[in-house]
Write an enzyme that holds these catalytic residues in place. Structure first.
Site, PDB file in Angstrom:
ATOM      1  N   LYS A  11      11.698  40.313  72.808  1.00 44.11           N
ATOM      2  CA  LYS A  11      12.785  39.457  73.294  1.00 44.11           C
ATOM      3  C   LYS A  11      13.111  39.717  74.768  1.00 44.11           C
ATOM      4  O   LYS A  11      12.686  40.730  75.344  1.00 44.11           O
ATOM      5  CB  LYS A  11      14.020  39.686  72.415  1.00 44.11           C
ATOM      6  CG  LYS A  11      13.858  39.175  70.971  1.00 44.11           C
ATOM      7  CD  LYS A  11      15.158  39.360  70.179  1.00 44.11           C
ATOM      8  CE  LYS A  11      15.053  38.787  68.775  1.00 44.11           C
ATOM      9  NZ  LYS A  11      16.341  38.952  68.017  1.00 44.11           N
ATOM     10  N   TYR A  51      15.146  29.102  65.989  1.00 50.30           N
ATOM     11  CA  TYR A  51      16.206  29.789  65.229  1.00 50.30           C
ATOM     12  C   TYR A  51      17.085  28.818  64.443  1.00 50.30           C
ATOM     13  O   TYR A  51      18.216  29.174  64.079  1.00 50.30           O
ATOM     14  CB  TYR A  51      17.057  30.636  66.180  1.00 50.30           C
ATOM     15  CG  TYR A  51      16.546  32.065  66.362  1.00 50.30           C
ATOM     16  CD1 TYR A  51      16.323  32.900  65.259  1.00 50.30           C
ATOM     17  CD2 TYR A  51      16.319  32.594  67.622  1.00 50.30           C
ATOM     18  CE1 TYR A  51      15.869  34.211  65.420  1.00 50.30           C
ATOM     19  CE2 TYR A  51      15.865  33.909  67.783  1.00 50.30           C
ATOM     20  CZ  TYR A  51      15.647  34.705  66.667  1.00 50.30           C
ATOM     21  OH  TYR A  51      15.203  36.013  66.825  1.00 50.30           O
ATOM     22  N   PHE A  59      26.948  33.029  65.888  1.00 47.09           N
ATOM     23  CA  PHE A  59      26.239  33.580  67.047  1.00 47.09           C
ATOM     24  C   PHE A  59      25.094  32.690  67.529  1.00 47.09           C
ATOM     25  O   PHE A  59      24.385  33.050  68.460  1.00 47.09           O
ATOM     26  CB  PHE A  59      25.708  34.982  66.728  1.00 47.09           C
ATOM     27  CG  PHE A  59      24.808  35.054  65.506  1.00 47.09           C
ATOM     28  CD1 PHE A  59      23.476  34.671  65.567  1.00 47.09           C
ATOM     29  CD2 PHE A  59      25.308  35.495  64.288  1.00 47.09           C
ATOM     30  CE1 PHE A  59      22.652  34.735  64.452  1.00 47.09           C
ATOM     31  CE2 PHE A  59      24.493  35.571  63.163  1.00 47.09           C
ATOM     32  CZ  PHE A  59      23.159  35.178  63.243  1.00 47.09           C
ATOM     33  N   ARG A  87       8.617  44.896  59.950  1.00 48.49           N
ATOM     34  CA  ARG A  87      10.076  45.015  59.805  1.00 48.49           C
ATOM     35  C   ARG A  87      10.496  46.494  59.796  1.00 48.49           C
ATOM     36  O   ARG A  87      11.542  46.856  60.327  1.00 48.49           O
ATOM     37  CB  ARG A  87      10.550  44.332  58.518  1.00 48.49           C
ATOM     38  CG  ARG A  87      10.260  42.842  58.410  1.00 48.49           C
ATOM     39  CD  ARG A  87      11.194  41.937  59.151  1.00 48.49           C
ATOM     40  NE  ARG A  87      12.582  42.253  59.040  1.00 48.49           N
ATOM     41  CZ  ARG A  87      13.550  41.467  59.553  1.00 48.49           C
ATOM     42  NH1 ARG A  87      13.248  40.338  60.197  1.00 48.49           N
ATOM     43  NH2 ARG A  87      14.803  41.812  59.454  1.00 48.49           N
ATOM     44  N   THR A  93      18.622  45.108  61.975  1.00 46.36           N
ATOM     45  CA  THR A  93      19.069  44.125  62.979  1.00 46.36           C
ATOM     46  C   THR A  93      20.056  44.752  63.974  1.00 46.36           C
ATOM     47  O   THR A  93      19.925  44.564  65.181  1.00 46.36           O
ATOM     48  CB  THR A  93      19.745  42.935  62.263  1.00 46.36           C
ATOM     49  OG1 THR A  93      18.861  42.439  61.260  1.00 46.36           O
ATOM     50  CG2 THR A  93      20.093  41.832  63.245  1.00 46.36           C
ATOM     51  N   ARG A 104      14.266  49.197  67.384  1.00 43.69           N
ATOM     52  CA  ARG A 104      15.655  48.839  67.682  1.00 43.69           C
ATOM     53  C   ARG A 104      16.515  50.085  67.916  1.00 43.69           C
ATOM     54  O   ARG A 104      17.412  50.068  68.770  1.00 43.69           O
ATOM     55  CB  ARG A 104      16.207  47.954  66.573  1.00 43.69           C
ATOM     56  CG  ARG A 104      15.687  46.505  66.731  1.00 43.69           C
ATOM     57  CD  ARG A 104      15.878  45.685  65.501  1.00 43.69           C
ATOM     58  NE  ARG A 104      15.727  44.248  65.752  1.00 43.69           N
ATOM     59  CZ  ARG A 104      15.700  43.341  64.783  1.00 43.69           C
ATOM     60  NH1 ARG A 104      15.814  43.704  63.520  1.00 43.69           N
ATOM     61  NH2 ARG A 104      15.555  42.059  65.078  1.00 43.69           N
ATOM     62  N   ASN A 114      18.479  42.638  70.659  1.00 37.33           N
ATOM     63  CA  ASN A 114      17.898  43.729  69.870  1.00 37.33           C
ATOM     64  C   ASN A 114      16.368  43.818  69.969  1.00 37.33           C
ATOM     65  O   ASN A 114      15.700  44.276  69.049  1.00 37.33           O
ATOM     66  CB  ASN A 114      18.374  43.634  68.414  1.00 37.33           C
ATOM     67  CG  ASN A 114      17.999  42.315  67.772  1.00 37.33           C
ATOM     68  OD1 ASN A 114      17.341  41.487  68.380  1.00 37.33           O
ATOM     69  ND2 ASN A 114      18.407  42.129  66.528  1.00 37.33           N
ATOM     70  N   HIS A 117      11.861  40.298  67.413  1.00 34.65           N
ATOM     71  CA  HIS A 117      11.954  39.449  66.214  1.00 34.65           C
ATOM     72  C   HIS A 117      10.727  39.719  65.360  1.00 34.65           C
ATOM     73  O   HIS A 117       9.636  39.935  65.894  1.00 34.65           O
ATOM     74  CB  HIS A 117      11.964  37.961  66.587  1.00 34.65           C
ATOM     75  CG  HIS A 117      11.653  37.074  65.414  1.00 34.65           C
ATOM     76  ND1 HIS A 117      12.621  36.676  64.513  1.00 34.65           N
ATOM     77  CD2 HIS A 117      10.479  36.564  64.952  1.00 34.65           C
ATOM     78  CE1 HIS A 117      12.049  35.957  63.554  1.00 34.65           C
ATOM     79  NE2 HIS A 117      10.747  35.863  63.808  1.00 34.65           N
ATOM     80  N   GLU A 128       6.258  30.178  61.652  1.00 33.95           N
ATOM     81  CA  GLU A 128       6.507  30.699  62.999  1.00 33.95           C
ATOM     82  C   GLU A 128       5.198  30.859  63.783  1.00 33.95           C
ATOM     83  O   GLU A 128       5.144  30.546  64.977  1.00 33.95           O
ATOM     84  CB  GLU A 128       7.258  32.030  62.898  1.00 33.95           C
ATOM     85  CG  GLU A 128       8.685  31.837  62.388  1.00 33.95           C
ATOM     86  CD  GLU A 128       9.438  33.127  62.082  1.00 33.95           C
ATOM     87  OE1 GLU A 128      10.594  33.019  61.649  1.00 33.95           O
ATOM     88  OE2 GLU A 128       8.877  34.230  62.265  1.00 33.95           O
TER      89      GLU A 128
HETATM   90  O1  CDP Z   1      16.133  39.592  63.523  1.00 37.31           O
HETATM   91  P1  CDP Z   1      16.530  39.896  62.095  1.00 37.31           P
HETATM   92  O2  CDP Z   1      15.647  39.181  61.093  1.00 37.31           O
HETATM   93  O3  CDP Z   1      16.642  41.359  61.836  1.00 37.31           O
HETATM   94  O4  CDP Z   1      18.034  39.346  61.908  1.00 37.31           O
HETATM   95  P2  CDP Z   1      18.585  37.879  61.497  1.00 37.31           P
HETATM   96  O5  CDP Z   1      19.714  38.094  60.546  1.00 37.31           O
HETATM   97  O6  CDP Z   1      17.471  36.987  61.075  1.00 37.31           O
HETATM   98  O7  CDP Z   1      19.213  37.347  62.850  1.00 37.31           O
HETATM   99  C1  CDP Z   1      18.401  36.775  63.851  1.00 37.31           C
HETATM  100  C2  CDP Z   1      18.876  37.281  65.196  1.00 37.31           C
HETATM  101  O8  CDP Z   1      20.198  36.782  65.445  1.00 37.31           O
HETATM  102  C3  CDP Z   1      19.037  38.799  65.305  1.00 37.31           C
HETATM  103  O9  CDP Z   1      17.811  39.471  65.537  1.00 37.31           O
HETATM  104  C4  CDP Z   1      19.976  38.905  66.487  1.00 37.31           C
HETATM  105  O10 CDP Z   1      19.301  38.718  67.731  1.00 37.31           O
HETATM  106  C5  CDP Z   1      20.914  37.719  66.250  1.00 37.31           C
HETATM  107  N1  CDP Z   1      22.154  38.127  65.555  1.00 37.31           N
HETATM  108  C6  CDP Z   1      23.340  38.228  66.277  1.00 37.31           C
HETATM  109  O11 CDP Z   1      23.352  37.946  67.477  1.00 37.31           O
HETATM  110  N2  CDP Z   1      24.507  38.623  65.658  1.00 37.31           N
HETATM  111  C7  CDP Z   1      24.510  38.917  64.338  1.00 37.31           C
HETATM  112  N3  CDP Z   1      25.654  39.295  63.745  1.00 37.31           N
HETATM  113  C8  CDP Z   1      23.318  38.816  63.591  1.00 37.31           C
HETATM  114  C9  CDP Z   1      22.145  38.418  64.224  1.00 37.31           C
HETATM  115 MG    MG Z   2      15.444  37.158  60.714  1.00 38.17          MG
END
Ligand code: CDP
Ligand code: MG
Length: 140
Positions: A11, A51, A59, A87, A93, A104, A114, A117, A128
Site C-alpha cells: 500500500k 474496495y 472508513f 494473511r 488488520t 503489519r 497498514n 492488502h 482481485e
Molecule cells: O485488509 P484486511 O483484510 O485485513 O482488513 P479489511 O477488514 O478487509 O479492511 C480493508 C482495509 O480497510 C484495511 O486493510 C484497512 O486499510 C481499512 N480499514 C480501516 O481503515 N479501518 C478499519 N476499522 C478497518 C479497515
Molecule cells: Mg480484507
C-alpha cells in the site's frame, strides 16, 4: 496441501517509505513466490471499485483516498496454501493486534495505513487477480 495463488498489494504508506523490498522479502522467506508484479498509481475510481465490498463502511472514503494517494505495488503470490500463508505473514488488520514479526506489526502506521492488502478467500483472490492482471502477465 494445494498450490494456490493470492493477490497482494503493497500500500501507499509502504511504497512511500521505500519498504517494497523489505515486504517482498517477508513473503519470499515464508515460501511465497512473486509470479506477477506491477507498480501503479490508482485513481479514486479504481480504488473505489477494488474496495467496493466496503462501500457502506464509515472508513470507505478515507480508504479510497489513501489507496489513490501514492503508488502501490500489486502482486500475485504463489505457494502452498498461499491465501492463508499470506494473511499470516501480513498480521492482523490493526497493527496493535498484529503478532510480532508480521508485516503489519513491523511496518504498519495505523489500522487504515497498514502497509499491505491480501485476499481473504479463493473467490476474492480470483476476482482481485483478474482485476489487475491478464493471464499473460502471470508467470509461474
Ligand atoms: O485488509 P484486511 O483484510 O485485513 O482488513 P479489511 O477488514 O478487509 O479492511 C480493508 C482495509 O480497510 C484495511 O486493510 C484497512 O486499510 C481499512 N480499514 C480501516 O481503515 N479501518 C478499519 N476499522 C478497518 C479497515
Ligand atoms: Mg480484507
Amino acid at each position: 496441501m494445494a498450490l494456490e495463488r493470492t493477490f497482494s498489494i503493497i500500500k501507499p504508506d509502504a511504497t512511500k517509505r521505500n519498504l517494497t523490498g523489505a515486504i517482498v522479502k517477508k513473503f519470499e522467506d515464508a515460501g511465497l513466490r512473486v509470479v506477477a508484479s506491477k507498480r501503479i498509481h490508482l485513481t479514486m475510481a479504481q480504488a473505489g471499485e477494488f474496495y467496493k465490498v466496503h462501500a457502506e463502511r464509515p472508513f470507505y472514503g478515507e480508504l479510497c483516498e489513501f489507496m489513490a494517494s501514492a503508488p502501490i505495488v500489486a502482486q500475485v503470490l504463489e505457494g502452498e496454501n498461499a491465501i492463508a500463508k499470506n494473511r499470516e505473514v501480513m498480521g492482523a488488520t490493526n497493527p496493535a493486534d498484529a503478532a510480532a514479526g508480521t508485516i503489519r506489526a513491523e511496518f504498519a502506521e495505523s489500522v487504515g495505513e497498514n502497509s499491505v492488502h491480501g485476499s481473504d478467500a479463493p473467490e476474492t483472490a480470483a476476482v482481485e487477480i483478474a482485476y489487475f492482471f491478464s493471464g499473460l502477465e502471470l508467470v509461474g
